[in-house]
Scaffold this active site. Structure first.
Site, PDB file in Angstrom:
ATOM      1  N   TYR A   1       0.860  -1.176   0.000  1.00  0.00           N
ATOM      2  CA  TYR A   1       0.000   0.000   0.000  1.00  0.00           C
ATOM      3  C   TYR A   1       0.898   1.228   0.000  1.00  0.00           C
ATOM      4  CZ  TYR A   1      -3.800  -3.110   1.608  1.00  0.00           C
ATOM      5  OH  TYR A   1      -4.722  -4.123   1.733  1.00  0.00           O
TER       6      TYR A   1
ATOM      7  N   PHE B   1     -12.952  -4.842   1.277  1.00  0.00           N
ATOM      8  CA  PHE B   1     -14.030  -4.111   0.595  1.00  0.00           C
ATOM      9  C   PHE B   1     -15.391  -4.401   1.239  1.00  0.00           C
ATOM     10  CE2 PHE B   1     -11.531  -4.006  -3.682  1.00  0.00           C
ATOM     11  CZ  PHE B   1     -10.738  -2.996  -3.177  1.00  0.00           C
ATOM     12  N   PRO B   2     -15.474  -4.320   2.590  1.00  0.00           N
ATOM     13  CA  PRO B   2     -16.749  -4.607   3.253  1.00  0.00           C
ATOM     14  C   PRO B   2     -17.840  -3.603   2.903  1.00  0.00           C
ATOM     15  CG  PRO B   2     -15.224  -3.589   4.795  1.00  0.00           C
ATOM     16  CD  PRO B   2     -14.437  -3.905   3.546  1.00  0.00           C
ATOM     17  N   LEU B   3     -17.428  -2.432   2.389  1.00  0.00           N
ATOM     18  CA  LEU B   3     -18.397  -1.412   1.986  1.00  0.00           C
ATOM     19  C   LEU B   3     -18.415  -1.217   0.477  1.00  0.00           C
ATOM     20  CD1 LEU B   3     -17.740   1.194   4.822  1.00  0.00           C
ATOM     21  CD2 LEU B   3     -19.560  -0.509   4.671  1.00  0.00           C
ATOM     22  N   GLY B   4     -17.863  -2.189  -0.243  1.00  0.00           N
ATOM     23  CA  GLY B   4     -17.889  -2.137  -1.698  1.00  0.00           C
ATOM     24  C   GLY B   4     -16.603  -1.682  -2.339  1.00  0.00           C
ATOM     25  N   GLY B   5     -15.663  -1.151  -1.551  1.00  0.00           N
ATOM     26  CA  GLY B   5     -14.365  -0.769  -2.096  1.00  0.00           C
ATOM     27  C   GLY B   5     -14.446   0.437  -3.003  1.00  0.00           C
ATOM     28  N   PHE B   6     -13.854   0.303  -4.197  1.00  0.00           N
ATOM     29  CA  PHE B   6     -13.798   1.418  -5.136  1.00  0.00           C
ATOM     30  C   PHE B   6     -15.168   1.734  -5.751  1.00  0.00           C
ATOM     31  CE2 PHE B   6      -9.472  -0.489  -5.317  1.00  0.00           C
ATOM     32  CZ  PHE B   6      -8.798   0.576  -4.733  1.00  0.00           C
TER      33      PHE B   6
ATOM     34  N   PRO C   1     -18.647   1.924  -4.034  1.00  0.00           N
ATOM     35  CA  PRO C   1     -19.420   1.828  -2.790  1.00  0.00           C
ATOM     36  C   PRO C   1     -20.780   1.168  -2.983  1.00  0.00           C
ATOM     37  CG  PRO C   1     -18.402   3.986  -2.978  1.00  0.00           C
ATOM     38  CD  PRO C   1     -18.189   3.289  -4.294  1.00  0.00           C
ATOM     39  N   LEU C   2     -21.218   0.427  -1.975  1.00  0.00           N
ATOM     40  CA  LEU C   2     -22.503  -0.254  -2.036  1.00  0.00           C
ATOM     41  C   LEU C   2     -23.639   0.748  -2.223  1.00  0.00           C
ATOM     42  CD1 LEU C   2     -22.088  -2.755   0.943  1.00  0.00           C
ATOM     43  CD2 LEU C   2     -21.848  -3.261  -1.486  1.00  0.00           C
TER      44      LEU C   2
END
Length: 292
Positions: free
Chosen positions: A63, A213-218, A220-221
């Site tokens: 990273y 990516f629990p929130l969708g990552g790049f 978003p959900l």
């Protein structure tokens, strides 16, 4: 102070960690490459996370590269005794910010030493080997050679525990023939649910599962159902998505990332959010609707 104990604890290696942790990926620059726009805020986020009781941080020396680990060291070293820092190896960044496989013995060994140096550690608590047969998701392929190299580094005392990332159920089973696997880190969230059977299997075995990516990552959900449930509960859609993960299985450890203290507080507040049965039923239907 947030009561992270409400979200529960789970075993990671030989440590008991709170299930709500922190992921350092967003502390690097745009595209997880280069330095952050605001290094001081990045340091403040880490310090507030630790002060709030977070004792599980996910990171990697690719990273940046090197950026997030150096910031972690500046912000938190010397580390609290209960802090588990988990890193990843198996990939390298190109000068064009590309994500490339780095599976050779030399590359893996250098990655371990880079992580140790940039984090200021003598031994790494957990190292996840990230499969790179397909950078966008799990794909079959043998991990025997790189995992054998990592197991040798473990025997040398540089690594305490080993996990796997971006892998299939078969790769987990094959990996356990070489060394103990203490966690699996794959993409998983309210919509991206291909790992449902693997999560249940690992839960039965007492192995941690850490969704990235629990929130969708790049991307978003986004879901009207998610928004409706959030409005009804007086929470944000992202808080509801995280709470759903905590209630999905007891072995799920969350490491949502952010470079903002405001968003960090919103994430940690999820420890107090319990989703009622009817809300869970509606949320479970999101993935089914997408598949249809």
């Amino acid at each position: 102070m947030f009561n992270l104990e409400k979200s529960g604890t789970f075993t990671l290696g030989d440590r008991i960690v709170k299930r709500l942790g922190y992921g350092a990926m967003q502390l690097a620059g745009k595209g997880v490459f280069g330095p952050p726009k605001n290094r001081a805020e990045a340091i403040a986020v880490l310090r507030e996370a630790a002060e709030s009781g977070v004792n599980h941080i996910g990171t990697s020396d690719f990273y940046g590269p090197h950026v997030t680990n150096q910031i972690i060291k500046e912000a938190l070293h010397p580390y609290k005794n209960d802090l588990a820092i988990v890193t990843k190896i198996g990939a390298a960044r190109g000068a064009d910010a590309s994500w490339n496989p780095a599976f050779s013995k030399e590359a893996l060994t250098q990655a371990i030493h880079d992580n140790l140096n940039n984090l200021g550690l003598d031994v790494i608590e957990v190292v996840n080997l990230r499969a790179m047969f397909d950078a966008h998701g799990p794909a079959e392929g043998s991990l025997e050679e790189p995992l054998t190299v990592l197991a040798d580094l473990q025997r040398q005392g540089l690594v305490k525990h080993i996990g796997l990332s971006n892998v299939t159920a078969k790769q987990v089973a094959d990996g356990r023939k070489i060394t103990s696997i203490v966690c699996v880190q794959n993409q998983y969230n309210l919509v991206h649910r291909e790992d449902d059977p693997l999560i249940d299997q690992l839960a039965a075995e007492g192995t941690a599962y850490v969704p990235f990516f629990p929130l969708g990552g790049f991307s978003p959900l986004q879901s009207s159902t998610l928004s409706d449930v959030a409005t009804r509960l007086g929470a944000t859609p992202m808080q509801v998505a995280l709470a759903w993960l905590l209630q999905r299985a007891p072995n799920i450890l969350l490491i949502p990332g952010t470079s903002s203290r405001i968003h960090l507080r919103e994430n940690l507040a999820v420890a107090d959010l319990v989703l009622p049965a009817d809300a869970l039923k509606k949320l479970d239907g999101i993935a089914s609707a997408k598949a249809a």
